[in-house]
Design an enzyme around this catalytic site. Structure first.
Site, PDB file in Angstrom:
ATOM      1  N   TYR A  92      -2.719  -7.989  -0.181  1.00 43.45           N
ATOM      2  CA  TYR A  92      -2.753  -7.226  -1.429  1.00 43.45           C
ATOM      3  C   TYR A  92      -2.028  -5.909  -1.172  1.00 43.45           C
ATOM      4  O   TYR A  92      -2.544  -5.047  -0.441  1.00 43.45           O
ATOM      5  CB  TYR A  92      -4.215  -7.014  -1.789  1.00 43.45           C
ATOM      6  CG  TYR A  92      -4.526  -6.163  -2.994  1.00 43.45           C
ATOM      7  CD1 TYR A  92      -4.509  -6.700  -4.267  1.00 43.45           C
ATOM      8  CD2 TYR A  92      -4.895  -4.822  -2.846  1.00 43.45           C
ATOM      9  CE1 TYR A  92      -4.848  -5.933  -5.371  1.00 43.45           C
ATOM     10  CE2 TYR A  92      -5.235  -4.048  -3.943  1.00 43.45           C
ATOM     11  CZ  TYR A  92      -5.199  -4.616  -5.194  1.00 43.45           C
ATOM     12  OH  TYR A  92      -5.538  -3.848  -6.288  1.00 43.45           O
ATOM     13  N   THR A 145      -1.358   0.101  -1.733  1.00 44.29           N
ATOM     14  CA  THR A 145      -1.254   1.440  -1.143  1.00 44.29           C
ATOM     15  C   THR A 145       0.139   1.709  -0.557  1.00 44.29           C
ATOM     16  O   THR A 145       0.780   0.813  -0.027  1.00 44.29           O
ATOM     17  CB  THR A 145      -2.320   1.595  -0.033  1.00 44.29           C
ATOM     18  OG1 THR A 145      -3.584   1.257  -0.588  1.00 44.29           O
ATOM     19  CG2 THR A 145      -2.367   2.999   0.512  1.00 44.29           C
ATOM     20  N   GLY A 156      -2.194   6.756  -2.213  1.00 42.68           N
ATOM     21  CA  GLY A 156      -3.422   6.114  -1.738  1.00 42.68           C
ATOM     22  C   GLY A 156      -4.413   6.068  -2.878  1.00 42.68           C
ATOM     23  O   GLY A 156      -4.359   5.188  -3.744  1.00 42.68           O
ATOM     24  N   TRP A 211      -0.943   0.336   5.258  1.00 45.25           N
ATOM     25  CA  TRP A 211      -2.316  -0.132   5.507  1.00 45.25           C
ATOM     26  C   TRP A 211      -2.612  -1.446   4.792  1.00 45.25           C
ATOM     27  O   TRP A 211      -3.618  -1.548   4.111  1.00 45.25           O
ATOM     28  CB  TRP A 211      -3.375   0.863   5.011  1.00 45.25           C
ATOM     29  CG  TRP A 211      -3.175   2.303   5.281  1.00 45.25           C
ATOM     30  CD1 TRP A 211      -3.075   3.295   4.360  1.00 45.25           C
ATOM     31  CD2 TRP A 211      -3.114   2.934   6.574  1.00 45.25           C
ATOM     32  NE1 TRP A 211      -2.925   4.500   4.977  1.00 45.25           N
ATOM     33  CE2 TRP A 211      -2.942   4.310   6.347  1.00 45.25           C
ATOM     34  CE3 TRP A 211      -3.175   2.477   7.876  1.00 45.25           C
ATOM     35  CZ2 TRP A 211      -2.833   5.220   7.376  1.00 45.25           C
ATOM     36  CZ3 TRP A 211      -3.068   3.377   8.903  1.00 45.25           C
ATOM     37  CH2 TRP A 211      -2.909   4.728   8.643  1.00 45.25           C
ATOM     38  N   ARG A 259     -15.106  -4.485  -5.790  1.00 45.63           N
ATOM     39  CA  ARG A 259     -15.907  -3.453  -5.131  1.00 45.63           C
ATOM     40  C   ARG A 259     -17.283  -3.991  -4.767  1.00 45.63           C
ATOM     41  O   ARG A 259     -17.903  -3.544  -3.804  1.00 45.63           O
ATOM     42  CB  ARG A 259     -15.987  -2.207  -6.009  1.00 45.63           C
ATOM     43  CG  ARG A 259     -14.644  -1.502  -6.010  1.00 45.63           C
ATOM     44  CD  ARG A 259     -14.582  -0.258  -6.826  1.00 45.63           C
ATOM     45  NE  ARG A 259     -13.297   0.394  -6.610  1.00 45.63           N
ATOM     46  CZ  ARG A 259     -12.755   1.255  -7.440  1.00 45.63           C
ATOM     47  NH1 ARG A 259     -13.375   1.573  -8.555  1.00 45.63           N
ATOM     48  NH2 ARG A 259     -11.589   1.803  -7.162  1.00 45.63           N
ATOM     49  N   GLN A 266     -43.897   5.858  15.801  1.00 40.82           N
ATOM     50  CA  GLN A 266     -43.581   6.198  14.407  1.00 40.82           C
ATOM     51  C   GLN A 266     -42.383   7.133  14.274  1.00 40.82           C
ATOM     52  O   GLN A 266     -41.585   7.014  13.342  1.00 40.82           O
ATOM     53  CB  GLN A 266     -44.807   6.899  13.838  1.00 40.82           C
ATOM     54  CG  GLN A 266     -45.173   6.536  12.474  1.00 40.82           C
ATOM     55  CD  GLN A 266     -46.216   7.504  11.946  1.00 40.82           C
ATOM     56  OE1 GLN A 266     -46.357   8.641  12.419  1.00 40.82           O
ATOM     57  NE2 GLN A 266     -46.939   7.043  10.944  1.00 40.82           N
ATOM     58  N   GLU A 281     -10.569  -0.050  -0.866  1.00 40.14           N
ATOM     59  CA  GLU A 281     -10.994  -0.377  -2.241  1.00 40.14           C
ATOM     60  C   GLU A 281     -11.555   0.847  -2.964  1.00 40.14           C
ATOM     61  O   GLU A 281     -12.461   0.711  -3.791  1.00 40.14           O
ATOM     62  CB  GLU A 281     -12.024  -1.516  -2.238  1.00 40.14           C
ATOM     63  CG  GLU A 281     -11.416  -2.915  -2.289  1.00 40.14           C
ATOM     64  CD  GLU A 281     -10.552  -3.124  -3.521  1.00 40.14           C
ATOM     65  OE1 GLU A 281      -9.317  -3.040  -3.369  1.00 40.14           O
ATOM     66  OE2 GLU A 281     -11.079  -3.350  -4.603  1.00 40.14           O
TER      67      GLU A 281
HETATM   68  C1  LIG Z   1      -7.917  -0.779   7.647  1.00 34.80           C
HETATM   69  C2  LIG Z   1      -7.395  -0.577   6.267  1.00 34.80           C
HETATM   70  C3  LIG Z   1      -7.117  -1.670   5.467  1.00 34.80           C
HETATM   71  C4  LIG Z   1      -6.584  -1.491   4.187  1.00 34.80           C
HETATM   72  N1  LIG Z   1      -6.233  -2.587   3.440  1.00 34.80           N
HETATM   73  C5  LIG Z   1      -5.537  -2.388   2.285  1.00 34.80           C
HETATM   74  C6  LIG Z   1      -4.970  -3.507   1.582  1.00 34.80           C
HETATM   75  O1  LIG Z   1      -5.128  -4.662   1.983  1.00 34.80           O
HETATM   76  N2  LIG Z   1      -4.246  -3.257   0.462  1.00 34.80           N
HETATM   77  C7  LIG Z   1      -4.040  -1.993  -0.004  1.00 34.80           C
HETATM   78  O2  LIG Z   1      -3.358  -1.850  -1.017  1.00 34.80           O
HETATM   79  N3  LIG Z   1      -4.579  -0.919   0.625  1.00 34.80           N
HETATM   80  C8  LIG Z   1      -5.305  -1.095   1.760  1.00 34.80           C
HETATM   81  N4  LIG Z   1      -5.813  -0.007   2.429  1.00 34.80           N
HETATM   82  C9  LIG Z   1      -5.583   1.334   1.907  1.00 34.80           C
HETATM   83  C10 LIG Z   1      -6.821   1.993   1.363  1.00 34.80           C
HETATM   84  O3  LIG Z   1      -7.202   1.405   0.159  1.00 34.80           O
HETATM   85  C11 LIG Z   1      -6.493   3.497   1.253  1.00 34.80           C
HETATM   86  O4  LIG Z   1      -6.460   3.994   2.576  1.00 34.80           O
HETATM   87  C12 LIG Z   1      -7.498   4.256   0.423  1.00 34.80           C
HETATM   88  O5  LIG Z   1      -7.380   3.907  -0.920  1.00 34.80           O
HETATM   89  C13 LIG Z   1      -7.342   5.768   0.559  1.00 34.80           C
HETATM   90  O6  LIG Z   1      -6.033   6.166   0.386  1.00 34.80           O
HETATM   91  P1  LIG Z   1      -5.344   7.144   1.484  1.00 34.80           P
HETATM   92  O7  LIG Z   1      -5.546   6.520   2.811  1.00 34.80           O
HETATM   93  O8  LIG Z   1      -3.976   7.423   1.045  1.00 34.80           O
HETATM   94  O9  LIG Z   1      -6.215   8.457   1.441  1.00 34.80           O
HETATM   95  P2  LIG Z   1      -6.088   9.658   0.401  1.00 34.80           P
HETATM   96  O10 LIG Z   1      -6.049   9.133  -0.982  1.00 34.80           O
HETATM   97  O11 LIG Z   1      -5.018  10.595   0.822  1.00 34.80           O
HETATM   98  O12 LIG Z   1      -7.488  10.345   0.642  1.00 34.80           O
HETATM   99  C14 LIG Z   1      -7.791  11.173   1.777  1.00 34.80           C
HETATM  100  C15 LIG Z   1      -9.147  11.829   1.544  1.00 34.80           C
HETATM  101  O13 LIG Z   1      -9.087  12.662   0.375  1.00 34.80           O
HETATM  102  C16 LIG Z   1     -10.055  12.252  -0.574  1.00 34.80           C
HETATM  103  N5  LIG Z   1      -9.471  12.379  -1.914  1.00 34.80           N
HETATM  104  C17 LIG Z   1      -8.401  11.712  -2.407  1.00 34.80           C
HETATM  105  N6  LIG Z   1      -8.156  12.082  -3.682  1.00 34.80           N
HETATM  106  C18 LIG Z   1      -9.092  12.996  -3.993  1.00 34.80           C
HETATM  107  C19 LIG Z   1      -9.359  13.747  -5.174  1.00 34.80           C
HETATM  108  N7  LIG Z   1      -8.625  13.618  -6.276  1.00 34.80           N
HETATM  109  N8  LIG Z   1     -10.406  14.605  -5.145  1.00 34.80           N
HETATM  110  C20 LIG Z   1     -11.161  14.747  -4.043  1.00 34.80           C
HETATM  111  N9  LIG Z   1     -10.948  14.061  -2.895  1.00 34.80           N
HETATM  112  C21 LIG Z   1      -9.930  13.198  -2.872  1.00 34.80           C
HETATM  113  C22 LIG Z   1     -10.380  10.828  -0.227  1.00 34.80           C
HETATM  114  O14 LIG Z   1     -11.677  10.460  -0.670  1.00 34.80           O
HETATM  115  C23 LIG Z   1     -10.283  10.849   1.277  1.00 34.80           C
HETATM  116  O15 LIG Z   1     -11.476  11.331   1.831  1.00 34.80           O
HETATM  117  C24 LIG Z   1      -6.392  -0.181   3.695  1.00 34.80           C
HETATM  118  C25 LIG Z   1      -6.710   0.923   4.491  1.00 34.80           C
HETATM  119  C26 LIG Z   1      -7.181   0.739   5.770  1.00 34.80           C
HETATM  120  C27 LIG Z   1      -7.471   1.958   6.614  1.00 34.80           C
END
Ligand SMILES: Cc1cc2nc3c(=O)[nH]c(=O)nc-3n(C[C@H](O)[C@H](O)[C@H](O)COP(=O)(O)OP(=O)(O)OC[C@H]3O[C@@H](n4cnc5c(N)ncnc54)[C@H](O)[C@@H]3O)c2cc1C
Length: 560
Positions: free
Chosen positions: A124, A127, A132, A162, A245, A281, A368
């Site tokens: 899928y 990202t 992200g 990712w 989810r 406990q 997710e």
């Molecule tokens: C092992 C792994 C497998 C994955 N598999 C898939 C896959 O199969 N397909 C796919 O499409 N994706 C996949 N992903 C991607 C995953 O869904 C994203 O990593 C995730 O959605 C977060 O995006 P990002 O890593 O860019 O973090 P960011 O969006 O940059 O977020 C970084 C931090 O900032 C916080 N944040 C972000 N926006 C806000 C906001 N507006 N306000 C406050 N806080 C915020 C987040 O909660 C997080 O703590 C995978 C990721 C990993 C690590």
């Protein structure tokens, strides 16, 4: 939906397979080598072997047509085995979602039948390096290729980051920007210009392949645009969040329980200060029982949401999916963390598995949709309900639980009702003070809402258990009396959390003058919530006794 007996058989085959092919020593070795056991994943997805994918493919395409409840049960079981392998299997489910939701009948027939008949592995690809949580920022493009004035195909350019199964999938669902907006395409492995990187070196789920993808002028025919209409991609992704989810929620639940199920037996054998840890406990009431309560609260919410999806509930149940994922993944993480502590020095080594489970389950609060995005999703939706009902939404819910308390005085519904009233008051105070202009308040509301709604679900589940009204497929680890005690423990936690933290942040954000604090405490029902803590120790003692089989069974049960 599949029959309860078929589901039980599938779960048993899964357990038997894991016992044979994925015992602890094999899993530990694969984790250390950072290796995806592709042959095992393919075995699990092959129609003539375990055929897990068949569960979620509709019958008309050769699958078993499992519903959300079935998928939750399977996901929980897979997570108990290994969250990396579970993720590899889930990736096909996720990858096929845009097809299930948005594809044309011909596309559905082609791809879903191939998943069912050939065990095709999907990935899928949503990202990106720069997109992200905010998928709207995606940069991958799909430019039209025209011939004689009509669209014959698309050229895809860009990068994905990712992606689970990124290096091993047979086909990929890829989100890319067309001239009319984000759209899903299917790209097959080996397409010219399509490459993937080496697998990522990850903190956990090291048995799952995660890789970056690159698209360099990758041509696909027009019939690879899912649904045949451009610009539907984000709606299609949104439409399945309730469902997907829920699956990640089941992962958090399964992994959290897998950790506790190692800590509980360990503590019966580990003697310290002359007695097993299980008899202390200060150990059970910190490291075991609270985590059981949170996991079971999440389970209650997952099961209710799954039943609603299977009953054809209107809408995508996006918020409910978010609450389930948020609570179960956070509870799974704290349970795994506590399990390391529960095993002391042994817990800190690879051999005892809890450290691996703790690294693995961490992903459930990230993929997710991260926990913070879940908090935002929950808060925004329920805030609208608060406004629409002029602040009455959660007061009305509270009255439902006051009624439930009359019929079932022992399931904690009275305390759950107190938490609903307190939540309504905190939200109202936030409205009057315009405090949701602070993002932190908005997100904390998301957390409190999730706790309170889960307290309600658990009280209802305990009542249904007492009336023998739960689904045949439901988890029956606890009987009605134990579940009622667990529900009372969690309702007390939820009520105190919303009252104390709500008060703290309303004051902290300047929403309450010092002179008004005492009267707001009254409105919140703070002292009633404090009084409701009476009996907490006895309930925790009882749940610990149940977990450690120290409760005398009724004569009939003993004979059985
Ligand atoms: C092992 C792994 C497998 C994955 N598999 C898939 C896959 O199969 N397909 C796919 O499409 N994706 C996949 N992903 C991607 C995953 O869904 C994203 O990593 C995730 O959605 C977060 O995006 P990002 O890593 O860019 O973090 P960011 O969006 O940059 O977020 C970084 C931090 O900032 C916080 N944040 C972000 N926006 C806000 C906001 N507006 N306000 C406050 N806080 C915020 C987040 O909660 C997080 O703590 C995978 C990721 C990993 C690590």
């Amino acid at each position: 939906m599949i029959a309860a007996k078929t589901l039980r058989l599938s779960l048993k085959s899964l357990r038997d397979f894991a016992k044979k092919r994925l015992p602890d020593n094999v899993v530990i070795e694969l984790d250390e080598k950072d290796e995806c056991p592709l042959e095992i994943v393919r075995h699990m997805c092959s129609p003539d072997k375990l055929g897990i994918q068949l569960l979620f493919i509709p019958e008309e395409f050769g699958g078993m047509g499992g519903g959300a409840f079935d998928v939750y049960c399977i996901c929980e079981e897979m997570a108990r085995i290994d969250l990396g392998v579970a993720t590899s299997v889930l990736a096909t489910f996720l990858g096929s979602d845009p097809i299930t939701v948005g594809a044309t009948p011909e596309q559905k027939k082609l791809w879903l039948s191939r998943i069912a008949d050939e065990g095709l592995l999907f990935a899928y690809g949503a990202t990106e390096p720069e997109a992200g949580s905010d998928l709207g920022a995606l940069r991958t493009t799909a430019d039209r290729v025209m011939q004689d004035g009509r669209i014959v195909g698309y050229k895809i350019n860009g990068n994905k980051q990712w992606i689970s199964n990124g290096g091993v999938a047979d086909a990929y669902s890829v989100l890319a920007n067309t001239p009319a907006g984000p759209s899903w395409f299917v790209v097959e492995k080996g397409a010219k210009g399509f490459t993937h990187d080496e697998p990522e070196d990850k903190h956990g789920i090291r048995l799952s392949n995660t890789a970056a993808l690159a698209f360099n002028d990758v041509y696909v025919d027009a019939d690879r645009l899912l649904g045949g209409v451009e610009g539907q991609g984000l709606n299609q992704a949104q439409a399945v969040f309730g469902y997907t989810r829920l699956m990640v929620a089941a992962f958090g639940l399964g992994a959290g329980w897998a950790a506790l199920d190692r800590a509980i037996p360990y503590s019966t054998k580990r003697i310290q200060a002359g007695a097993p840890l299980s008899e202390k406990q200060g150990y059970t009431h910190k490291l075991i029982v609270p985590h059981v309560a949170r996991l079971e609260a999440a389970r209650a919410y997952i099961e209710e949401t799954a039943e609603r999806i299977d009953a054809g509930a209107e809408g995508s149940l996006n918020t409910e999916g978010a609450i389930a994922k948020y609570m179960a993944s956070e509870a799974g993480n704290t349970a795994a963390e506590a399990s390391i502590q529960a095993l002391g020095g042994y817990g800190y080594t690879h051999e005892y598995m809890v450290e691996k489970i703790s690294r693995d389950v961490r992903i459930t609060t990230i993929y997710e949709g991260t926990s913070e995005i879940m908090e935002m999703t929950i808060s925004r939706d329920r805030w609208q309900l608060h406004l629409k009902t002029r602040g009455q939404h959660y007061h009305e819910q509270a009255r439902v639980f006051e009624q439930l308390h009359v019929q079932h005085p022992d399931v904690g519904a009275d305390t759950a009702a107190l938490s609903f009233h307190a939540l309504a008051e905190v939200m109202e105070k936030a409205r009057v003070g315009r405090l949701t202009r602070y993002q932190h308040i908005l997100l904390r509301l998301g957390e409190w809402i999730a706790y309170v709604e889960c307290a309600g679900s658990l009280a209802r589940r305990a009542a249904h258990m007492a009336e023998n009204r739960l689904s045949e497929k439901t988890n029956r680890r606890f009987d009605a009396r134990a579940l009622a005690a667990i529900s009372r423990i969690f309702a007390r936690e939820a009520a105190l959390k919303i009252a104390e933290e709500g008060l703290r942040w309303i004051i902290g954000a300047g929403g309450l003058a010092a002179t008004d604090i005492a009267s707001f405490e009254n409105t919140l029902g703070l002292s009633a919530i404090q009084r409701a803590q009476a009996g907490l120790m006895a309930d925790m003692d009882y749940v610990a006794d149940v977990l450690y089989n120290r409760v005398a069974k009724p004569a009939t049960q003993k004979a059985a």
